[in-house]
Design a protein around this motif. Structure first.
Motif, PDB file in Angstrom:
ATOM      1  N   VAL A 282     -16.555  -0.045  -7.550  1.00  0.00           N
ATOM      2  CA  VAL A 282     -15.448   0.578  -6.781  1.00  0.00           C
ATOM      3  C   VAL A 282     -15.102  -0.008  -5.317  1.00  0.00           C
ATOM      4  CG1 VAL A 282     -14.779   2.735  -5.923  1.00  0.00           C
ATOM      5  CG2 VAL A 282     -16.174   2.733  -7.940  1.00  0.00           C
ATOM      6  N   ALA A 283     -13.813  -0.127  -5.272  1.00  0.00           N
ATOM      7  CA  ALA A 283     -13.365  -0.666  -3.902  1.00  0.00           C
ATOM      8  C   ALA A 283     -12.666   0.574  -3.008  1.00  0.00           C
ATOM      9  CB  ALA A 283     -12.385  -1.955  -4.272  1.00  0.00           C
ATOM     10  N   ALA A 284     -13.020   0.607  -1.945  1.00  0.00           N
ATOM     11  CA  ALA A 284     -12.074   1.710  -1.188  1.00  0.00           C
ATOM     12  C   ALA A 284     -10.912   1.016  -0.339  1.00  0.00           C
ATOM     13  CB  ALA A 284     -13.250   2.244  -0.049  1.00  0.00           C
ATOM     14  N   HIS A 285      -9.843   1.623  -0.740  1.00  0.00           N
ATOM     15  CA  HIS A 285      -8.535   1.003  -0.252  1.00  0.00           C
ATOM     16  C   HIS A 285      -8.307   1.456   1.416  1.00  0.00           C
ATOM     17  CE1 HIS A 285      -3.991   0.980  -0.055  1.00  0.00           C
ATOM     18  NE2 HIS A 285      -4.145  -0.188  -0.218  1.00  0.00           N
ATOM     19  N   ARG A 286      -8.193   0.587   2.151  1.00  0.00           N
ATOM     20  CA  ARG A 286      -8.298   0.642   3.569  1.00  0.00           C
ATOM     21  C   ARG A 286      -9.545   1.368   4.118  1.00  0.00           C
ATOM     22  NH1 ARG A 286      -1.961   2.113   4.018  1.00  0.00           N
ATOM     23  NH2 ARG A 286      -1.012   0.540   2.475  1.00  0.00           N
ATOM     24  N   GLY A 287     -10.572   1.422   3.526  1.00  0.00           N
ATOM     25  CA  GLY A 287     -11.561   2.132   3.898  1.00  0.00           C
ATOM     26  C   GLY A 287     -11.724   3.559   3.301  1.00  0.00           C
ATOM     27  N   ASP A 288     -12.416   4.529   3.911  1.00  0.00           N
ATOM     28  CA  ASP A 288     -12.388   5.775   3.485  1.00  0.00           C
ATOM     29  C   ASP A 288     -11.361   6.581   4.391  1.00  0.00           C
ATOM     30  OD1 ASP A 288     -12.946   8.558   2.303  1.00  0.00           O
ATOM     31  OD2 ASP A 288     -14.674   8.643   3.648  1.00  0.00           O
ATOM     32  N   TRP A 289     -10.110   6.436   4.106  1.00  0.00           N
ATOM     33  CA  TRP A 289      -9.415   6.876   5.249  1.00  0.00           C
ATOM     34  C   TRP A 289      -9.047   8.395   5.022  1.00  0.00           C
ATOM     35  CZ3 TRP A 289      -4.963   9.270   3.381  1.00  0.00           C
ATOM     36  CH2 TRP A 289      -4.397   9.045   2.001  1.00  0.00           C
ATOM     37  N   ARG A 290      -9.613   8.993   3.914  1.00  0.00           N
ATOM     38  CA  ARG A 290      -9.374  10.418   4.024  1.00  0.00           C
ATOM     39  C   ARG A 290     -10.517  11.065   4.964  1.00  0.00           C
ATOM     40  NH1 ARG A 290      -5.725  12.008   0.190  1.00  0.00           N
ATOM     41  NH2 ARG A 290      -5.384  10.359  -1.438  1.00  0.00           N
ATOM     42  N   ASN A 291     -11.430  10.464   5.383  1.00  0.00           N
ATOM     43  CA  ASN A 291     -12.474  11.044   6.226  1.00  0.00           C
ATOM     44  C   ASN A 291     -12.510  10.312   7.535  1.00  0.00           C
ATOM     45  OD1 ASN A 291     -13.590  13.207   4.505  1.00  0.00           O
ATOM     46  ND2 ASN A 291     -13.774  11.540   3.211  1.00  0.00           N
ATOM     47  N   ALA A 292     -11.810   9.329   7.517  1.00  0.00           N
ATOM     48  CA  ALA A 292     -11.791   8.407   9.057  1.00  0.00           C
ATOM     49  C   ALA A 292     -10.272   7.598   9.010  1.00  0.00           C
ATOM     50  CB  ALA A 292     -13.030   7.505   9.084  1.00  0.00           C
ATOM     51  N   PRO A 293     -10.024   7.191  10.240  1.00  0.00           N
ATOM     52  CA  PRO A 293      -8.836   6.606  10.163  1.00  0.00           C
ATOM     53  C   PRO A 293      -8.480   5.319   9.494  1.00  0.00           C
ATOM     54  CG  PRO A 293      -9.289   7.306  12.524  1.00  0.00           C
ATOM     55  CD  PRO A 293     -10.421   7.515  11.494  1.00  0.00           C
ATOM     56  N   GLU A 294      -7.656   4.967   8.640  1.00  0.00           N
ATOM     57  CA  GLU A 294      -7.576   3.883   8.001  1.00  0.00           C
ATOM     58  C   GLU A 294      -8.062   2.346   8.611  1.00  0.00           C
ATOM     59  OE1 GLU A 294      -3.279   2.012   7.181  1.00  0.00           O
ATOM     60  OE2 GLU A 294      -3.316   4.073   6.261  1.00  0.00           O
TER      61      GLU A 294
END
Length: 309
Positions: free
Chosen positions: A52-64
């Protein structure tokens, strides 16, 4: 579709709890796999395990593209985080998707018109456009966070590849960095020479690339080949057919489920209501790596279906 070996009613109950429970992102201290473990699995033939790769990081819980978004991706168990790299006026590399600052920061104008010191005074915005306490990170800071813990797909490095490579060398994170693009291998070798030989690379396969067969044959010879990034609108797409062939030949196939037009409409928004029709479908079509804007939900879906063992 994926058929798990569990009692149906128990499976439904467990999956519902995992996918839609009230608990927030996992907050473990270290990833399940180290970078050396992740690379070992990627260098081997695909199994039932799905990365699994997080697109722009976990941007739903922190800024992208923030350091916190990378940290959360690591803690929830992702093997890869995708970030975007831009160059400032004074030649520094920072994490930023857009060429401008307006959407994701409290600044305005082009990244290339601001110095790093000026950008440091800005605040990152969250997914709702609200300013936060987070600052725009440098690529160096991001790689230090990732070191030994997660692979980093460095997007938007087409115009700053040598500089990005220099950051990896200085931070001792050559093993963590992964590059991607749709250029022909001979063209990149002509442009960058020996620099390309020491990096991990994922060629992008998409419609519009002239002579796809030749393109694929060239990249199959690259020693740093980790996976193929597939982008296809539907199952009649030439890229989709190439994807099928590469998966059957034992290659890892990366599919991004962020947008319908890149995964034949089996995207994340569908996945939150019907994981089988989204993430399960792209796995059945050959994906061994899923890049998502909803990495937590994808991980839970995969765990529920025995794809993370």
């Amino acid at each position: 579709m994926i058929v798990p070996q569990h009692h149906p009613r128990l499976l439904v109950a467990v999956c519902s709890l995992l996918l839609f429970g009230a608990s927030g992102p996992s907050r473990g201290s270290e990833p399940v796999l180290s970078v050396s473990d992740i690379l070992g699995r990627l260098r081997a033939a695909p199994t039932d395990y799905v990365f699994v790769a997080a697109h722009r990081g976990d941007w739903r819980n922190a800024p992208e593209n923030s350091l916190q978004s990378i940290e959360y991706a690591i803690e929830m168990g992702c093997e890869i985080v995708e970030v975007d790299v831009r160059k400032t006026l004074d030649g520094e590399l920072v994490l930023m998707h857009d060429t401008t600052l307006d959407r994701t920061t409290t600044g305005e104008g082009h990244v290339a018109d601001w110095t790093l010191a000026e950008i440091r005074k800005l605040k990152l915005k969250n997914g709702q456009g609200v300013p936060t306490r987070h600052k725009v990170p440098t690529l160096r800071e991001a790689m230090v966070v990732a070191k030994g813990r997660i692979l980093v797909y460095l997007d938007k490095t087409y115009e700053c590849f040598p500089e990005a490579l220099s950051v990896l060398e200085k931070t001792g994170t050559m093993a963590e960095g992964v590059f991607c693009g749709s250029d022909r291998l001979p063209d990149l070798r002509k442009k960058h020479g020996d620099l390309l030989s020491g990096v991990f690379y994922m060629p992008a396969v998409k419609d519009g690339i002239a002579d796809l067969d030749a393109y694929v044959s060239e990249w199959e010879q690259h020693p740093g080949l980790l996976a193929w990034v597939m982008k296809y609108q539907d199952t009649e797409s030439p890229a989709y057919k190439v994807s099928q062939r590469l998966r059957k030949a034992g290659h890892h196939v990366w599919v991004g489920t962020m947008w319908p037009h890149e995964c034949a409409s089996h995207d994340d928004d569908l996945g939150v209501t019907d994981g089988d029709k989204a993430w399960g479908h792209v796995i059945d079509d050959g994906a061994s790596i899923i890049c998502s804007d909803r990495p937590r939900e994808v991980l839970r879906y995969l765990e529920c279906h025995g794809r993370r063992e």
